[in-house]
Design a protein around this motif. Structure first.
Motif, PDB file in Angstrom:
ATOM      1  N   SER A 164       0.860  -1.184   0.000  1.00  0.00           N
ATOM      2  CA  SER A 164       0.000   0.000   0.000  1.00  0.00           C
ATOM      3  C   SER A 164       0.897   1.234   0.000  1.00  0.00           C
ATOM      4  O   SER A 164       1.544   1.534   1.000  1.00  0.00           O
ATOM      5  CB  SER A 164      -0.923   0.018   1.225  1.00  0.00           C
ATOM      6  OG  SER A 164      -1.908   1.022   1.088  1.00  0.00           O
ATOM      7  N   VAL A 167       0.202   8.100  -0.131  1.00  0.00           N
ATOM      8  CA  VAL A 167      -0.458   9.053  -1.021  1.00  0.00           C
ATOM      9  C   VAL A 167      -0.699  10.364  -0.281  1.00  0.00           C
ATOM     10  O   VAL A 167      -0.836  10.389   0.941  1.00  0.00           O
ATOM     11  CB  VAL A 167      -1.807   8.502  -1.550  1.00  0.00           C
ATOM     12  CG1 VAL A 167      -1.581   7.328  -2.486  1.00  0.00           C
ATOM     13  CG2 VAL A 167      -2.727   8.113  -0.397  1.00  0.00           C
ATOM     14  N   HIS A 240      -2.343   4.420   1.330  1.00  0.00           N
ATOM     15  CA  HIS A 240      -3.443   4.317   0.364  1.00  0.00           C
ATOM     16  C   HIS A 240      -4.565   3.412   0.857  1.00  0.00           C
ATOM     17  O   HIS A 240      -5.746   3.673   0.605  1.00  0.00           O
ATOM     18  CB  HIS A 240      -2.900   3.793  -0.975  1.00  0.00           C
ATOM     19  CG  HIS A 240      -3.938   3.679  -2.046  1.00  0.00           C
ATOM     20  ND1 HIS A 240      -4.516   2.487  -2.399  1.00  0.00           N
ATOM     21  CD2 HIS A 240      -4.528   4.634  -2.819  1.00  0.00           C
ATOM     22  CE1 HIS A 240      -5.397   2.684  -3.351  1.00  0.00           C
ATOM     23  NE2 HIS A 240      -5.422   3.979  -3.628  1.00  0.00           N
ATOM     24  N   CYS A 244      -8.529   4.428   0.227  1.00  0.00           N
ATOM     25  CA  CYS A 244      -8.898   3.984  -1.122  1.00  0.00           C
ATOM     26  C   CYS A 244     -10.411   4.010  -1.347  1.00  0.00           C
ATOM     27  O   CYS A 244     -10.885   4.358  -2.435  1.00  0.00           O
ATOM     28  CB  CYS A 244      -8.320   2.603  -1.421  1.00  0.00           C
ATOM     29  SG  CYS A 244      -8.857   1.297  -0.300  1.00  0.00           S
ATOM     30  N   GLU A 254      -6.968  11.839  -4.646  1.00  0.00           N
ATOM     31  CA  GLU A 254      -5.552  11.459  -4.577  1.00  0.00           C
ATOM     32  C   GLU A 254      -4.768  12.467  -5.381  1.00  0.00           C
ATOM     33  O   GLU A 254      -4.929  12.574  -6.598  1.00  0.00           O
ATOM     34  CB  GLU A 254      -5.339  10.050  -5.129  1.00  0.00           C
ATOM     35  CG  GLU A 254      -3.890   9.613  -5.086  1.00  0.00           C
ATOM     36  CD  GLU A 254      -3.672   8.216  -5.648  1.00  0.00           C
ATOM     37  OE1 GLU A 254      -2.709   8.048  -6.420  1.00  0.00           O
ATOM     38  OE2 GLU A 254      -4.467   7.310  -5.332  1.00  0.00           O
ATOM     39  N   ARG A 257       1.152  10.244  -5.476  1.00  0.00           N
ATOM     40  CA  ARG A 257       1.393   8.896  -4.974  1.00  0.00           C
ATOM     41  C   ARG A 257       2.889   8.631  -4.900  1.00  0.00           C
ATOM     42  O   ARG A 257       3.639   8.942  -5.822  1.00  0.00           O
ATOM     43  CB  ARG A 257       0.727   7.860  -5.882  1.00  0.00           C
ATOM     44  CG  ARG A 257       0.957   6.421  -5.441  1.00  0.00           C
ATOM     45  CD  ARG A 257       0.271   5.425  -6.373  1.00  0.00           C
ATOM     46  NE  ARG A 257      -1.170   5.528  -6.284  1.00  0.00           N
ATOM     47  CZ  ARG A 257      -2.000   4.483  -6.233  1.00  0.00           C
ATOM     48  NH1 ARG A 257      -1.505   3.263  -6.265  1.00  0.00           N
ATOM     49  NH2 ARG A 257      -3.294   4.661  -6.180  1.00  0.00           N
ATOM     50  N   GLU A 258       3.296   8.029  -3.767  1.00  0.00           N
ATOM     51  CA  GLU A 258       4.703   7.691  -3.558  1.00  0.00           C
ATOM     52  C   GLU A 258       4.987   6.345  -4.217  1.00  0.00           C
ATOM     53  O   GLU A 258       4.120   5.738  -4.853  1.00  0.00           O
ATOM     54  CB  GLU A 258       4.998   7.681  -2.047  1.00  0.00           C
ATOM     55  CG  GLU A 258       6.449   7.558  -1.648  1.00  0.00           C
ATOM     56  CD  GLU A 258       7.336   8.654  -2.212  1.00  0.00           C
ATOM     57  OE1 GLU A 258       8.536   8.417  -2.338  1.00  0.00           O
ATOM     58  OE2 GLU A 258       6.839   9.749  -2.545  1.00  0.00           O
ATOM     59  N   GLU A 260       5.518   2.545  -5.284  1.00  0.00           N
ATOM     60  CA  GLU A 260       4.594   1.419  -5.139  1.00  0.00           C
ATOM     61  C   GLU A 260       5.135   0.303  -4.262  1.00  0.00           C
ATOM     62  O   GLU A 260       4.385  -0.544  -3.805  1.00  0.00           O
ATOM     63  CB  GLU A 260       4.273   0.839  -6.530  1.00  0.00           C
ATOM     64  CG  GLU A 260       3.529   1.800  -7.440  1.00  0.00           C
ATOM     65  CD  GLU A 260       2.065   1.935  -7.068  1.00  0.00           C
ATOM     66  OE1 GLU A 260       1.586   1.125  -6.258  1.00  0.00           O
ATOM     67  OE2 GLU A 260       1.413   2.857  -7.573  1.00  0.00           O
ATOM     68  N   GLU A 298      -9.099  -0.005  -9.060  1.00  0.00           N
ATOM     69  CA  GLU A 298      -8.724   1.325  -9.549  1.00  0.00           C
ATOM     70  C   GLU A 298      -8.796   1.360 -11.073  1.00  0.00           C
ATOM     71  O   GLU A 298      -8.580   0.385 -11.733  1.00  0.00           O
ATOM     72  CB  GLU A 298      -7.306   1.660  -9.083  1.00  0.00           C
ATOM     73  CG  GLU A 298      -7.178   1.709  -7.573  1.00  0.00           C
ATOM     74  CD  GLU A 298      -5.808   2.171  -7.128  1.00  0.00           C
ATOM     75  OE1 GLU A 298      -5.174   2.936  -7.878  1.00  0.00           O
ATOM     76  OE2 GLU A 298      -5.366   1.781  -6.042  1.00  0.00           O
TER      77      GLU A 298
END
Length: 298
Positions: A164, A167, A240, A244, A254, A257-258, A260, A298
Motif C-alpha cells: 500500500s 499518497v 493508500h 482507497c 488522490e 502517490r509515492e 509502489e 482502480e
C-alpha cells in the motif's frame, strides 16, 4: 571485551543480588548461601576489576557510582538471559501475545478484525501497543511489530502483509479551483498529520519541497485523521489502504502517490516465533488475502 576475561559469574550474580536486595544478608537468602559468602564474592569481584563497588563507610552498604553502573548492566543482562531461556524452553508459553503497531493500522485494520482471532483462539491474552515508534523486539517483550515501509529492518525478519503506497490526499472542496500540479503547490494549504509522526514533513522533503507550510499543521491521533480529511480540514500524507474507499467514492482526491514498493510488514526477531505469535502471524496473512479481494478496483 573478551568474555573469557570477565569476572567469575558467581561473583557477578552475588553482586547483582546485593544490588537488588540492598543487604548482604538478604542477598545470601536470595541465593541460598551465607552472608559471609556474599561478602567474599563481592571482594573477589572488586579485586578482579580493581574498583570499589560498595561503600562500606556508613552504617549500611551503599553502591559507589561504579557499582550502580555495573548493577544496571547486570540487571539488564541477567534479565535478558532469563527471558531468552524462558522463550527457548517454552516457559513463556502462557505469556500474553504482545503486538506493536501504528495507531492507524490498529484503528483501521486490526481492531475491526480482531474478534475473529479471539474467537479462533479464546485462551490467548493479547496486548496491543499502538505507537508510531518502532518498538524494540527482545525476548519476553514484543512478539510482532506491524510496520509500514520497504521491509528493510536490519537484524529483523520482515514478511510482507500487503502493499500500500503512501499518497497525498485532500477533500475536493479544499483544493477546488487551485492549480495542484506539483507537491510544492500544497504548501499554502492547511495540513493534517498523525500525532507522533513526521510523515508530511518527510514526504515534502522527499519531493524536494523545503518551503514552510503557510497553511499550518494540525497533529491528531491516527483514528481521527480520516475524519479531518473528509471534513476538509487539511491535506494529509497517509497509506493508500486507509483512503482507497474514500477516493473511489469521491470523498477524497488522490493528489500524489509515492513509490509502489512500500507496504505493511510483519516484523519479528530472527528465528522461530513462539506458537501464539506464529498463529497470529498466520491469521494476519489470511485476513490480508481476504481483504485484498474486497478492495475497490482502480
Amino acid at each position: 571485551m573478551d568474555w573469557l576475561s570477565l569476572p567469575p559469574l558467581t561473583a557477578l550474580r552475588s553482586f547483582a543480588a546485593l544490588a537488588e536486595t540492598g543487604s548482604v544478608s538478604a542477598a545470601g537468602e536470595a541465593l541460598n548461601v551465607s552472608h559471609a559468602a556474599i561478602s567474599q564474592q563481592i571482594k573477589t569481584l572488586e579485586g578482579h576489576m580493581g574498583l570499589s563497588l560498595v561503600d562500606r563507610a556508613g552504617r549500611s552498604l551503599t553502591l559507589t557510582p561504579e557499582g550502580r553502573q555495573l548493577a544496571e548492566a547486570l540487571s539488564s543482562g541477567f534479565g535478558g538471559i532469563a527471558r531468552t531461556i524462558e522463550a527457548l524452553t517454552g516457559a513463556d508459553a502462557g505469556r500474553a501475545l504482545q503486538i506493536s503497531t501504528t495507531p492507524s493500522f490498529a484503528a483501521h485494520w486490526l481492531m475491526p478484525r480482531l474478534a475473529a482471532f479471539r474467537q479462533a483462539h479464546p485462551g490467548t491474552d493479547i496486548m496491543i501497543d499502538p505507537t508510531p515508534q518502532m518498538a524494540t523486539l527482545e525476548p519476553g517483550g514484543i512478539d510482532i511489530a506491524i510496520r509500514h515501509g520497504s521491509g528493510d529492518w536490519p537484524g529483523l525478519d520482515a514478511h510482507l502483509l500487503f502493499k500500500s503506497p503512501i499518497v497525498a490526499v485532500a477533500a475536493p472542496g479544499l483544493v477546488e479551483g487551485k492549480d495542484i500540479s506539483e507537491p510544492a503547490d500544497l504548501v499554502g494549504l492547511p495540513w493534517l498529520q498523525e500525532y507522533g509522526t513526521n510523515e508530511s514533513s518527510d514526504w515534502l522533503r522527499s519531493q524536494g519541497v523545503t518551503a514552510d507550510r503557510e497553511g499550518g499543521l494540525t497533529q491528531v491521533p491516527g483514528n481521527l485523521l480520516l475524519d479531518g480529511l473528509r471534513n476538509g480540514y487539511g491535506v494529509a500524507v497517509t497509506v493508500h489502504e486507509w483512503v482507497c474507499r474514500d477516493i473511489a467514492a469521491g470523498r477524497l482526491l488522490e493528489l500524489f502517490r509515492e513509490k509502489e514498493g512500500a507496504g505493511y510488514y510483519i516484523v519479528s526477531r530472527r528465528g522461530p516465533l513462539r506458537p501464539r505469535a506464529k498463529a497470529f502471524a498466520n491469521w494476519l496473512r489470511r485476513e490480508a488475502r481476504n481483504a485484498a479481494r474486497d478492495l475497490p478496483q482502480e
